[in-house]
Design a protein around this motif. Structure first.
Motif, mmCIF file in Angstrom:
data_model
loop_
_atom_site.group_PDB
_atom_site.id
_atom_site.type_symbol
_atom_site.label_atom_id
_atom_site.label_comp_id
_atom_site.label_asym_id
_atom_site.label_seq_id
_atom_site.Cartn_x
_atom_site.Cartn_y
_atom_site.Cartn_z
ATOM 1 N N VAL A 86 0.923 -1.231 0.002
ATOM 2 C CA VAL A 86 -0.057 -0.088 -0.103
ATOM 3 C C VAL A 86 0.779 1.181 -0.065
ATOM 4 N N PRO A 87 2.046 1.399 0.847
ATOM 5 C CA PRO A 87 2.747 2.725 0.943
ATOM 6 C C PRO A 87 3.192 2.727 -0.528
ATOM 7 N N GLU A 88 3.562 1.834 -1.231
ATOM 8 C CA GLU A 88 4.073 1.882 -2.524
ATOM 9 C C GLU A 88 3.189 2.453 -3.641
ATOM 10 N N ILE A 89 2.012 1.977 -3.490
ATOM 11 C CA ILE A 89 1.064 2.343 -4.491
ATOM 12 C C ILE A 89 0.572 3.670 -4.195
ATOM 13 N N LEU A 111 -4.064 7.529 -16.252
ATOM 14 C CA LEU A 111 -3.119 7.078 -15.396
ATOM 15 C C LEU A 111 -3.564 5.646 -15.078
ATOM 16 N N GLY A 112 -3.007 4.736 -15.676
ATOM 17 C CA GLY A 112 -3.480 3.230 -15.336
ATOM 18 C C GLY A 112 -2.627 2.484 -14.331
ATOM 19 N N ILE A 113 -3.114 1.369 -13.731
ATOM 20 C CA ILE A 113 -2.226 0.404 -13.050
ATOM 21 C C ILE A 113 -2.700 -1.192 -13.255
ATOM 22 N N LEU A 132 -4.950 -3.042 -3.493
ATOM 23 C CA LEU A 132 -4.118 -2.087 -4.026
ATOM 24 C C LEU A 132 -4.830 -1.144 -4.919
ATOM 25 N N ALA A 133 -5.803 -1.827 -5.608
ATOM 26 C CA ALA A 133 -6.856 -1.133 -6.741
ATOM 27 C C ALA A 133 -7.655 -0.253 -5.732
ATOM 28 N N GLN A 134 -8.079 -0.657 -4.888
ATOM 29 C CA GLN A 134 -9.008 0.176 -3.988
ATOM 30 C C GLN A 134 -8.280 1.552 -3.704
ATOM 31 N N ARG A 135 -7.008 1.117 -3.008
ATOM 32 C CA ARG A 135 -6.307 2.411 -2.651
ATOM 33 C C ARG A 135 -5.847 3.341 -3.712
ATOM 34 N N PHE A 136 -5.455 2.767 -4.813
ATOM 35 C CA PHE A 136 -5.330 3.594 -5.941
ATOM 36 C C PHE A 136 -6.622 4.462 -6.208
ATOM 37 N N LEU A 137 -7.770 3.889 -6.375
ATOM 38 C CA LEU A 137 -8.921 4.608 -6.573
ATOM 39 C C LEU A 137 -9.306 5.732 -5.628
ATOM 40 N N GLN A 138 -8.876 5.476 -4.205
ATOM 41 C CA GLN A 138 -9.187 6.375 -3.064
ATOM 42 C C GLN A 138 -8.288 7.624 -3.458
ATOM 43 N N ILE A 139 -7.161 7.399 -3.475
ATOM 44 C CA ILE A 139 -6.171 8.582 -3.589
ATOM 45 C C ILE A 139 -6.011 9.424 -4.910
ATOM 46 N N LYS A 140 -6.771 8.838 -5.901
ATOM 47 C CA LYS A 140 -6.508 9.318 -7.219
ATOM 48 C C LYS A 140 -7.238 10.642 -7.373
ATOM 49 N N ASP A 141 -6.702 11.667 -8.061
ATOM 50 C CA ASP A 141 -7.273 13.223 -7.984
ATOM 51 C C ASP A 141 -8.400 12.875 -8.825
ATOM 52 N N GLY A 155 -1.519 -14.628 -11.068
ATOM 53 C CA GLY A 155 -2.711 -14.302 -11.465
ATOM 54 C C GLY A 155 -2.607 -12.818 -11.378
ATOM 55 N N ASN A 156 -3.813 -12.104 -11.900
ATOM 56 C CA ASN A 156 -4.101 -10.668 -11.772
ATOM 57 C C ASN A 156 -5.171 -10.216 -10.983
ATOM 58 N N LEU A 157 -5.261 -9.078 -10.734
ATOM 59 C CA LEU A 157 -6.327 -8.375 -10.468
ATOM 60 C C LEU A 157 -7.745 -9.121 -10.849
ATOM 61 N N ARG A 158 -8.857 -9.496 -9.938
ATOM 62 C CA ARG A 158 -10.035 -10.036 -10.670
ATOM 63 C C ARG A 158 -11.048 -8.765 -11.023
ATOM 64 N N ILE A 159 -11.322 -8.914 -12.292
ATOM 65 C CA ILE A 159 -12.171 -7.723 -12.736
ATOM 66 C C ILE A 159 -13.427 -7.812 -11.957
ATOM 67 N N GLU A 160 -14.049 -9.022 -11.628
ATOM 68 C CA GLU A 160 -15.202 -9.197 -10.823
ATOM 69 C C GLU A 160 -15.389 -8.355 -9.765
ATOM 70 N N GLN A 161 -14.114 -8.404 -9.041
ATOM 71 C CA GLN A 161 -13.932 -7.759 -7.790
ATOM 72 C C GLN A 161 -14.128 -6.048 -7.841
ATOM 73 N N ILE A 162 -13.184 -5.679 -8.839
ATOM 74 C CA ILE A 162 -13.435 -4.405 -9.094
ATOM 75 C C ILE A 162 -14.480 -3.701 -9.510
ATOM 76 N N CYS A 163 -15.585 -4.465 -10.446
ATOM 77 C CA CYS A 163 -16.728 -4.238 -10.740
ATOM 78 C C CYS A 163 -17.573 -4.059 -9.672
ATOM 79 N N GLU A 164 -17.687 -5.237 -8.698
ATOM 80 C CA GLU A 164 -18.322 -5.041 -7.627
ATOM 81 C C GLU A 164 -18.240 -3.850 -6.767
ATOM 82 N N PHE A 165 -16.900 -3.458 -6.619
ATOM 83 C CA PHE A 165 -16.304 -2.274 -5.813
ATOM 84 C C PHE A 165 -16.938 -1.221 -6.570
#
Lengths: 281, 342
Positions: free
Chosen positions: B170-173, B190-192, B204-213, B232-242
């Motif tokens: 998290v600190p690095e993201i 800006l993508g990740i 990490l994806a949640q944190r990225f979206l929280q801090i984004k301008d 594996g990768n970030l699950r698209i279904e999780q980020i869709c639900e978020f």
């Protein structure tokens, strides 16, 4: 770090030149002060004031100028950002002035701590950084010391403590201008190998050109990527930077320019600043 | 897109690391169709390649080939292709179609080639995404900053910072976002692109979206059921639900879960891509995942051993993969433990 800062290096250099002229004027008008070390520290202090420390916020990053005799560099930047008024600059080191010869937080709280007795700034910084950790603040404490100041034993106690407690919210900037007062640091007491010594105390260390805004910006910004260690920037600078006859001349640690010298120095700095900006200083 | 957040599915491209893209025609077409029905903003169809097009494989030699897998009704979804070691001069000029984004890869060793390919892509009329491979681990901090400055000069549609070996916490993201946001022109997306080495890509994806301008458009890559090279990768279904929960979007989860049931669970049974501890250890040391893979495949070293062996990969060998080095380290370790005799 200030939010939404667009870094414009040319603009930062321009402000630093204006700050150098303010430094010269303060020492000239006050007939007292330390030009050499203020001029070597000027670019870094300008950068910190413009891009890092948000003085409008109580929850800000903090900057401690441990080498308090270079305070004119800080007052100059404070003037640029409105903390010190134009008319105050000519009161430097005069009776009842807010602008004392070393930082005095009772007169100007934004200086954060009162310094003057060299060697104490890092200890203050360690305390502040520790407190920020306890409060779970994400803010950073910046401390600037002179390279000659590392001769003070208290510095090494503080360095050791910061390393032990892994204070990664503490950034030490060493103004490595090579002169301790009027003579080479290495002739007084050798401090080399400085980088290795700091690393052995548990610090992450980076060498930069302390007059390059690009390198200052890159170092200050990217140090955030280092976790679990306090961080140190060894900023290689030139004492008296910006005024040709003062550069690397130890006499200008404490010398006051004559009228003739003042006029030459002023002309050099005004040539760098150019245009109407000279009139506003 | 809602709240300046774009979701981009890379299942057919990242998944091709497992099977060379040989998903079969039905799976490819159904996946693209289902993702369109789900309302995913962008779908990456696969790699661009110079090989002859095969409808059973998600590799494409031209835009015309790739268009063959699009459904009749693409809804509001748009499409991308990945140009990895592929000269963009080999594809057609942009014709105004739905395949409008070419993602170009930038490694530390071929950055100039990436710049050149990105320029060609833009010149051909496509949007270009600069995909910085192993962004966090491969570049010095100064290089990262200089990269952003150079990317500003070519001004692509987007950049995507690939956490190729799952190094970020998290600190690095937070750091990489602040760094990119500071130096990258404000109108560049800006993508990740996150991996599951530490099992925290969703966080990490949640944190990225929280801090984004809020004014900066963010691009989040993900894959169905996390498909991709192990772990594996970030699950698209999780980020869709978020997104549906916190940003009021309406990604159609039924369509996504149907796809997962129909294809991805079955595929995972054939070749697993989940979190495995050795890959978390390789990410701890900031090294290429293949070092961990090498030791796993040996089958005779435990987690304790892997941790000790991987600690000896240093310097330039960290981001690249030096098979001779890991073989030497493995043999040395076995010798020391008395397992191997010469």
């Amino acid at each position: 770090m200030k939010k939404s800062v667009s870094v414009n290096y040319n603009e930062l250099r321009h402000i630093a030149w204006k700050n150098r002229l303010r430094i010269l004027n303060m020492v000239h008008d006050g007939a007292s002060g330390h030009l050499g070390g203020a001029l070597s520290a000027c670019d870094i202090i300008t950068y910190l004031g413009e891009c890092v420390i948000d003085y409008s916020s109580d929850e800000r990053d903090r900057f401690i100028l441990s080498k308090g005799h270079a305070v004119t560099a800080l007052y100059a930047e404070f003037n640029e950002i409105g903390i010190v008024k134009n008319e105050e600059l000519s009161t430097f080191r005069k009776l009842n002035s807010r602008l004392s010869g070393h930082t005095n937080r009772e007169k100007i709280p934004e200086t954060e701590v009162t310094t003057g007795l060299l060697g104490q700034g890092v200890s203050y910084g360690v305390g502040m950084a520790f407190a920020k950790k306890l409060k779970k603040s994400k803010k950073t404490v910046y401390v600037m010391i002179g390279d000659g100041e590392t001769h003070e034993g208290q510095i090494w106690e503080a360095l050791m403590e910061a390393g032990h407690f892994k204070l990664d919210n503490l950034v030490l900037i060493i103004d490595r201008n090579g002169l301790c007062s009027h003579q080479p640091v290495e002739n007084v007491i050798s401090i080399e190998p400085l980088k290795e010594r700091l690393e052995s105390f548990g610090w992450f260390v980076k060498d930069i050109n302390g007059h390059s805004m690009e390198e200052i910006d890159s170092a200050i910004t990217s140090l955030k990527s280092q976790y679990g260690k306090p961080k140190c920037i060894i900023a290689h600078t030139v004492k008296g930077k910006g005024i040709s006859f003062m550069e690397n001349d130890g006499q200008w640690h404490r010398n006051i320019p004559t009228e003739k010298q003042y006029n030459v120095a002023k002309e050099e700095l005004e040539a760098q600043i150019g245009g109407n900006d000279v009139e506003s200083i | 897109m809602k709240d300046n957040i774009i979701l981009l599915d890379t299942s057919l491209r990242d998944g091709s690391h497992l099977n060379g893209g040989r998903f079969g025609k039905n799976m490819i077409i159904d996946t693209v169709d289902g993702l369109c029905r789900a309302g995913i903003d962008y779908v990456e169809l696969g790699f661009l390649t110079t090989n002859h097009y095969d409808k059973e494989i998600s590799l494409f030699g031209s835009i015309e080939d790739a268009r063959k897998v699009l459904p009749q009704d693409t809804k509001n979804t748009r499409f991308a292709l990945m140009a990895y070691r592929f000269d963009v001069d080999n594809i057609e000029d942009y014709d105004g179609g739905m395949i409008d984004l070419i993602r170009t890869t930038f490694h530390v060793y071929d950055f100039e080639e990436g710049i050149s390919n990105c320029k060609k892509t833009i010149k051909k009329g496509y949007k270009c995404s600069v995909n910085l491979i192993n962004f966090y681990g491969a570049y010095t901090e100064e290089q990262k900053i200089n990269n952003f400055k150079r990317i500003n000069d070519i001004h692509p549609f987007a950049i995507s910072m690939a956490d190729t070996y799952g190094l970020l916490d998290v600190p690095e993201i937070e750091y990489v976002y602040e760094l990119a946001d500071k130096y990258l022109d404000k109108d560049i997306i800006l993508g990740i692109h996150l991996h599951e080495n530490k099992g925290i890509s969703y966080a990490l994806a949640q944190r990225f979206l929280q801090i984004k301008d809020k004014n900066r458009i963010a691009l989040i890559d993900g894959t169905l059921y996390g498909i991709g090279e192990v772990p594996g990768n970030l699950r698209i279904e999780q980020i869709c639900e978020f997104m549906n929960k916190y940003h009021g979007t309406n990604y159609n989860m039924d369509e996504i879960y149907k796809l997962i049931d129909q294809y991805f669970i079955k595929l995972k049974k054939i070749k697993n891509w989940d979190y495995e501890l050795p890959y978390a250890i390789s990410s701890k040391y900031g090294i290429n995942r293949k070092y961990a893979q090498f030791l796993i495949e040996k089958g005779d070293v435990g987690i304790y051993d892997i941790n000790r062996i991987l600690a000896n990969v240093h310097g330039p060998d960290k981001p690249s993969y030096n098979k001779a080095l890991i073989t030497e380290l493995y043999n040395k370790f076995k010798l020391e433990k008395g397992y191997l005799s010469l």
